[in-house]
Design a protein around this motif. Structure first.
Motif, mmCIF file in Angstrom:
data_model
loop_
_atom_site.group_PDB
_atom_site.id
_atom_site.type_symbol
_atom_site.label_atom_id
_atom_site.label_comp_id
_atom_site.label_asym_id
_atom_site.label_seq_id
_atom_site.Cartn_x
_atom_site.Cartn_y
_atom_site.Cartn_z
ATOM 1 N N ALA A 1 0.781 -1.330 -0.087
ATOM 2 C CA ALA A 1 -0.101 0.083 -0.142
ATOM 3 C C ALA A 1 0.856 1.298 0.038
ATOM 4 C CB ALA A 1 -1.086 -0.041 1.266
ATOM 5 N N ALA A 2 2.076 1.259 0.648
ATOM 6 C CA ALA A 2 2.924 2.332 0.765
ATOM 7 C C ALA A 2 3.462 2.522 -0.661
ATOM 8 C CB ALA A 2 3.891 1.971 1.736
ATOM 9 N N ALA A 3 3.917 1.277 -1.343
ATOM 10 C CA ALA A 3 4.453 1.462 -2.703
ATOM 11 C C ALA A 3 3.482 1.932 -3.649
ATOM 12 C CB ALA A 3 5.049 0.056 -2.866
ATOM 13 N N LEU A 4 2.258 1.432 -3.527
ATOM 14 C CA LEU A 4 1.199 2.127 -4.555
ATOM 15 C C LEU A 4 1.193 3.290 -4.480
ATOM 16 C CD1 LEU A 4 -1.362 1.423 -6.237
ATOM 17 C CD2 LEU A 4 -2.657 1.639 -4.249
ATOM 18 N N ASN A 5 1.184 4.364 -3.432
ATOM 19 C CA ASN A 5 1.523 5.642 -3.401
ATOM 20 C C ASN A 5 2.685 6.317 -4.021
ATOM 21 O OD1 ASN A 5 -0.911 6.988 -1.590
ATOM 22 N ND2 ASN A 5 -0.349 5.089 -0.560
ATOM 23 N N ASP A 6 3.826 5.632 -4.108
ATOM 24 C CA ASP A 6 4.753 6.006 -4.763
ATOM 25 C C ASP A 6 4.715 5.905 -6.175
ATOM 26 O OD1 ASP A 6 8.084 6.624 -4.302
ATOM 27 O OD2 ASP A 6 7.854 4.912 -5.776
ATOM 28 N N ALA A 7 4.340 4.928 -6.408
ATOM 29 C CA ALA A 7 3.833 4.767 -8.134
ATOM 30 C C ALA A 7 2.943 5.826 -8.753
ATOM 31 C CB ALA A 7 3.195 3.327 -8.346
ATOM 32 N N GLN A 8 1.770 5.760 -7.911
ATOM 33 C CA GLN A 8 0.904 6.971 -8.312
ATOM 34 C C GLN A 8 1.500 8.279 -8.288
ATOM 35 O OE1 GLN A 8 -2.097 6.721 -9.319
ATOM 36 N NE2 GLN A 8 -2.726 8.810 -9.209
ATOM 37 N N CYS B 1 8.655 5.772 0.211
ATOM 38 C CA CYS B 1 7.302 5.583 -0.514
ATOM 39 C C CYS B 1 6.340 6.911 0.098
ATOM 40 C CB CYS B 1 6.584 4.325 -0.322
ATOM 41 S SG CYS B 1 7.368 3.001 -1.242
ATOM 42 N N LEU B 2 6.255 7.089 1.620
ATOM 43 C CA LEU B 2 5.446 7.927 2.197
ATOM 44 C C LEU B 2 6.162 9.214 2.808
ATOM 45 C CD1 LEU B 2 3.148 5.367 3.817
ATOM 46 C CD2 LEU B 2 2.597 6.774 1.778
ATOM 47 N N ARG B 3 7.361 9.447 2.046
ATOM 48 C CA ARG B 3 8.310 10.643 2.782
ATOM 49 C C ARG B 3 7.218 11.829 3.063
ATOM 50 N NH1 ARG B 3 11.754 10.546 5.989
ATOM 51 N NH2 ARG B 3 13.503 9.579 4.544
ATOM 52 N N GLY B 4 7.278 12.438 3.944
ATOM 53 C CA GLY B 4 6.343 13.695 4.182
ATOM 54 C C GLY B 4 5.076 13.608 4.549
ATOM 55 N N LEU B 5 4.446 12.454 4.414
ATOM 56 C CA LEU B 5 2.869 12.281 4.937
ATOM 57 C C LEU B 5 3.074 12.600 6.514
ATOM 58 C CD1 LEU B 5 0.174 11.211 4.122
ATOM 59 C CD2 LEU B 5 0.863 8.875 5.348
ATOM 60 N N ARG B 6 2.091 13.434 6.728
ATOM 61 C CA ARG B 6 1.840 13.892 8.294
ATOM 62 C C ARG B 6 0.959 13.336 8.905
ATOM 63 N NH1 ARG B 6 2.528 20.278 7.055
ATOM 64 N NH2 ARG B 6 4.989 20.397 6.597
ATOM 65 N N ILE B 7 1.415 12.695 10.351
ATOM 66 C CA ILE B 7 0.384 11.851 11.043
ATOM 67 C C ILE B 7 0.624 12.254 12.350
ATOM 68 C CG2 ILE B 7 -0.060 9.641 11.905
ATOM 69 C CD1 ILE B 7 1.407 8.339 9.397
ATOM 70 N N VAL B 8 -0.717 12.740 12.963
ATOM 71 C CA VAL B 8 -0.910 12.916 14.249
ATOM 72 C C VAL B 8 -1.291 11.604 14.990
ATOM 73 C CG1 VAL B 8 -2.196 14.026 15.926
ATOM 74 C CG2 VAL B 8 -1.443 15.126 14.285
ATOM 75 N N GLU B 9 -0.441 11.034 15.982
ATOM 76 C CA GLU B 9 -0.852 9.789 16.565
ATOM 77 C C GLU B 9 -1.155 9.971 17.971
ATOM 78 O OE1 GLU B 9 1.205 5.467 17.662
ATOM 79 O OE2 GLU B 9 1.962 6.573 16.059
ATOM 80 N N LEU B 10 -2.352 9.318 18.343
ATOM 81 C CA LEU B 10 -2.821 9.327 19.839
ATOM 82 C C LEU B 10 -2.936 7.977 20.106
ATOM 83 C CD1 LEU B 10 -3.587 12.244 19.130
ATOM 84 C CD2 LEU B 10 -5.004 12.369 20.946
ATOM 85 N N SER B 11 -2.199 7.132 20.406
ATOM 86 C CA SER B 11 -2.073 5.703 20.539
ATOM 87 C C SER B 11 -1.617 5.196 21.947
ATOM 88 C CB SER B 11 -1.283 5.076 19.585
ATOM 89 O OG SER B 11 -0.182 5.317 19.717
ATOM 90 N N ARG B 12 -1.938 3.877 22.363
ATOM 91 C CA ARG B 12 -1.436 3.315 23.584
ATOM 92 C C ARG B 12 -1.039 1.816 23.153
ATOM 93 N NH1 ARG B 12 -0.974 5.787 27.805
ATOM 94 N NH2 ARG B 12 -2.206 4.780 29.348
ATOM 95 N N ILE B 13 -0.232 1.301 23.968
ATOM 96 C CA ILE B 13 0.424 -0.050 24.108
ATOM 97 C C ILE B 13 1.172 -0.383 22.853
ATOM 98 C CG2 ILE B 13 -0.143 -2.410 24.914
ATOM 99 C CD1 ILE B 13 -0.559 -0.044 27.103
ATOM 100 N N ALA C 1 6.017 5.510 9.763
ATOM 101 C CA ALA C 1 7.355 6.033 9.773
ATOM 102 C C ALA C 1 8.332 5.502 9.100
ATOM 103 C CB ALA C 1 7.620 6.352 11.256
ATOM 104 N N ALA C 2 8.321 4.222 8.894
ATOM 105 C CA ALA C 2 9.644 3.390 8.402
ATOM 106 C C ALA C 2 9.286 3.655 6.799
ATOM 107 C CB ALA C 2 9.184 1.947 8.519
ATOM 108 N N HIS C 3 8.281 3.944 6.445
ATOM 109 C CA HIS C 3 7.993 4.283 4.698
ATOM 110 C C HIS C 3 8.399 5.817 4.665
ATOM 111 C CE1 HIS C 3 7.148 0.135 3.580
ATOM 112 N NE2 HIS C 3 6.282 -0.063 4.629
ATOM 113 N N GLY C 4 8.625 6.770 5.599
ATOM 114 C CA GLY C 4 8.942 8.054 5.515
ATOM 115 C C GLY C 4 7.876 9.127 6.062
ATOM 116 N N ALA C 5 6.966 8.519 6.839
ATOM 117 C CA ALA C 5 5.960 9.534 7.324
ATOM 118 C C ALA C 5 6.520 10.287 8.444
ATOM 119 C CB ALA C 5 4.612 8.663 7.724
#
Length: 487
Positions: free
Chosen positions: A66-73, A222-234, A245-249
């Motif tokens: 799914a990350a790679a699909l964005n790179d191709a698009q 593939c996702l360099r620069g994608l901005r994510i606000v994460e409120l998560s646990r565990i 993040a591993a794909h650049g977010a």
């Protein structure tokens, strides 16, 4: 075809690549992209009657594709080739237990009172890793805060399992009855879990098509620069953010000074992110969060359904702040059914859904073992990768169609998908060639980087993307160690 198990679809003949194709197609993504996935499914598998290595390889491959699909698009190029080694994927499902900090192994301890306890008519499992859940348990039992495990066990013997479960639900504790498959299937919640593990839906036409300017074309990931606000646990939702993040977010992980934490787990699952401290009870902090959301692409959260909505952070409110936002949610029990707002964790879903009973029956046919847990938190990790895949798929859909999107994944939905893959007969899943995660770990799977806690040696990401090798730019710092701003 369906099995007799509560009409769960029968996918027992699936290989990992079949699961990738099935979920990819179900998300209505371009079928030609599947030609980029080559999975070598040889190697040792995890010890379990359930097909855990299959689930690991497939879910991680889906997130990478799914990350790679964005790179191709984004670049009008073919989808890069994807590969995920089976054994490395299996190991990555247990990363929170396999890292070393300044040469010392991870210290991931369960709470002192939790685990399986015998009741008047069966068993319950208790989760007390977080202090607030532990204190809630003790209040239900009428015990002081310094009570021992033995004192707790003695009190629980006076309760019926479902009565204690209900008391936990009503009083903010985490206690669930050990059920068989048939008992779970008979519950309203068991019947409410959908057959498909990822939901993506368009929730508004607001939001332009294309990629935002802060996502450069021709980038190294593939996702360099994608901005994510994460409120998560565990574990589960943090794994989703870690994967993206591993794909650049650019992932801002929002912590709160008012909530208990699990630093030994956080060190692993928040690699690649920048942690910031925001107190939603503080109006200035809340306003700062809203300012970040205005320039975000994804809002990722795993608090109980409704809890953030009561603070003005429902998807409907969020897309007013940022039209075109992708709202991603991780829940325990489902988006429908009487338990949809209940607290829950991987171990609780295993317990309540019949998995622990079935695993025990496969491991020990004598019936002497009432319950056996999986060798790792497979529902957490798989849900995290499926959520990452869903988010990346929504990024692609937004780029093509515009609009605001919502992505939902639940631990129970992942559990049902895992069950649909079938189980190995008898003790086959525990026989020769079946391994525990630490037995599969090799030095080639590890990397060492400096973190805010010391020298961190941890498992590398197992997905390989041709020309876009994933990895993490930031290492964890103590909570709030980064500035609340986008790169």
């Amino acid at each position: 075809m369906t099995s007799s198990n509560n009409n769960i679809p029968d996918r027992s003949k699936f290989q990992a690549i079949d699961s990738v194709k099935h979920i990819w197609t179900g998300l209505d993504l371009p079928p030609q992209a599947l030609e980029s996935v080559q999975l070598d499914e040889s190697g040792h598998e995890l010890a379990s009657s359930y097909k855990l290595s299959h689930l690991a390889q497939a879910s991680i491959a889906l997130s990478a594709l799914a990350a790679a699909l964005n790179d191709a698009q984004h670049n009008s190029t073919p989808v890069p080739a994807i590969n995920v080694p089976l054994e490395h994927a299996s190991v990555e499902f247990a990363t929170e237990h396999l890292y070393f900090l300044d040469g010392k192994p991870a210290e991931n301890k369960w709470g002192p009172l939790g685990g399986l306890h015998k009741t008047k008519d069966g068993y319950v499992r208790i989760h007390d890793n977080l202090i607030n859940h532990r204190l809630a348990l003790l209040r239900i039992l009428g015990l002081p805060d310094d009570s021992t495990r033995e004192q707790v066990a003695e009190k629980i013997l006076d309760w019926k399992s479902v009565d204690l479960e209900r008391a936990g639900i009503d009083n903010k504790a985490v206690i669930y009855t050990l059920r068989s498959e048939d008992e779970w299937n008979a519950t309203p919640q068991g019947q409410a879990v959908p057959d498909f593990p990822v939901s993506i839906k368009k929730i508004s036409s607001g939001g332009d098509a294309g990629f935002p300017s802060h996502m450069p074309s021709g980038a190294d990931r593939c996702l360099r620069g994608l901005r994510i606000v994460e409120l998560s646990r565990i574990i589960a939702a943090p794994v989703a953010g870690k994967t993206l993040a591993a794909h650049g977010a650019d992932v801002l992980w929002v912590t709160s000074p008012s909530l208990p934490d699990r630093p030994m787990t956080d060190i692993d699952v928040n690699r690649g992110k920048r942690s910031i401290s925001i107190d939603l009870n503080n109006p200035k902090d809340k306003e700062a969060l809203f300012e970040l959301i205005k320039d975000a692409d994804v809002f990722l959260q795993s608090y109980r359904p409704g809890s953030l909505a009561r603070r003005g952070l429902s998807p409907a409110e969020l897309i007013k702040i940022r039209p075109g936002l992708i709202c991603a949610n991780l829940a325990a029990w489902g988006t429908e059914g009487p338990w949809k707002e209940n607290r829950g964790f991987d171990s609780m879903v295993q317990t309540a859904s019949g998995m622990n009973v079935s695993e025990a029956q496969h491991f020990d046919s004598s019936g002497a073992t009432p319950a056996k847990t999986l060798p790792l938190q497979a529902l957490d990790h798989a849900s995290g990768y499926l959520l990452a895949a869903g988010i990346a798929a929504a990024v692609y859909k937004r780029a093509v169609k515009g609009g605001s999107w919502q992505v939902d994944v639940t631990l129970a939905g992942t559990m049902k998908y895992l069950k649909s893959l079938g189980q190995l007969p008898g003790k086959e899943g525990f026989g020769e060639g079946k391994k525990l995660p630490k037995e599969l770990l090799t030095d080639e799977m590890m990397e060492t980087k400096e973190s805010g806690y010391g020298s961190l040696k941890a498992v590398k990401h197992s997905a390989r993307v041709e020309g876009k090798q994933p990895g993490w730019d930031f290492m964890p710092k103590p909570h709030g160690g980064y500035e609340p701003r986008w790169l």
